[in-house]
Design a protein around this motif. Sequence first.
Motif, PDB file in Angstrom:
ATOM      1  N   TYR A  44      -5.397   0.429   3.750  1.00 31.82           N
ATOM      2  CA  TYR A  44      -4.468  -0.962   4.667  1.00 31.82           C
ATOM      3  C   TYR A  44      -5.613  -1.165   6.050  1.00 31.82           C
ATOM      4  O   TYR A  44      -5.028  -2.215   6.443  1.00 31.82           O
ATOM      5  CB  TYR A  44      -2.855  -0.353   4.977  1.00 31.82           C
TER       6      TYR A  44
ATOM      7  N   PRO B 202      -4.735   4.777   0.164  1.00 32.80           N
ATOM      8  CA  PRO B 202      -3.581   3.364   0.726  1.00 32.80           C
ATOM      9  C   PRO B 202      -3.875   3.586   2.219  1.00 32.80           C
ATOM     10  O   PRO B 202      -3.931   2.557   2.688  1.00 32.80           O
ATOM     11  CB  PRO B 202      -2.315   3.973   0.049  1.00 32.80           C
TER      12      PRO B 202
ATOM     13  N   HIS C  53       0.717  -1.501  -0.001  1.00 32.28           N
ATOM     14  CA  HIS C  53      -0.521  -0.134  -0.049  1.00 32.28           C
ATOM     15  C   HIS C  53       0.793   0.909  -0.277  1.00 32.28           C
ATOM     16  O   HIS C  53       0.485   2.225  -0.335  1.00 32.28           O
ATOM     17  CB  HIS C  53      -1.064   0.061   1.549  1.00 32.28           C
TER      18      HIS C  53
END
Length: 247
Positions: free
Chosen positions: A133, A129, A113
């Motif tokens: 995650y 991201p 990520h």
Amino acid sequence: MSDDGAAAEVERVQNAMRALRDARGFVLPHRGLLAAALPELHAAYATMYRELTLEQGRMDPLQRECVWLAILAACDEPVGTHHVALFREHGGTDALAGAVFRQTGWAMGAEAHGFLPRGWAPLFPGLDPVRAYLDGAAALNDPAVLPDSTARLLRLAVQAARDKRWALRAELLGAYEGGLDEHLMAEAISLIIWPRGVNPFVRAADTWLEVLRGGGVSPSPVFAAWAEASGQGPLELVPGAAAPHRG
């Protein structure tokens, strides 16, 4: 050194080794080396070891051992099997261990990520991201087996131990969003000092400081005071200038 002095030194080392064996049931060889050659460091080491690994802090015993298992697994560090024994002693089950290792594995893959904002941010404009995650970690966990707070703490420790600053920043943001106790966060990260050393801990603290100063979280007054303190950072050397006095 006189014969009497040498005999006293031998007796000191023998007593130190005997005391360690009696207290723990085993002695790792580095303790003997310190006892034989560096007795003052050996005493300081014992104090720090006790504080980091044995004394009860704010984490409850089982929570602490979950964090320890995650750190050791993430660092590929088989030394520390006494933490497995402590995990069992405090009620740790195979199901709980499986959840710990699952979260550890997800944390170790965080850089997949972290790659997105570094390399492909324009190609995935709708993908956050950090959120991806954190949401993935939550989806992988059953809070009935591994409490969310423990999962967050162990992932924080894993990222600090592996020196992954993007992922640690993501975990810190998620921890504040989730209302995690800052003292528990600090205690979990501090455990990496033993298997990983002080320097990764320094960088973890620096990442935390950046998060606090970034303005996106609401720290407690104590942690805000830390963030507001000036003069934090590495020593800046100017070529040709005299080194600062360290008296």
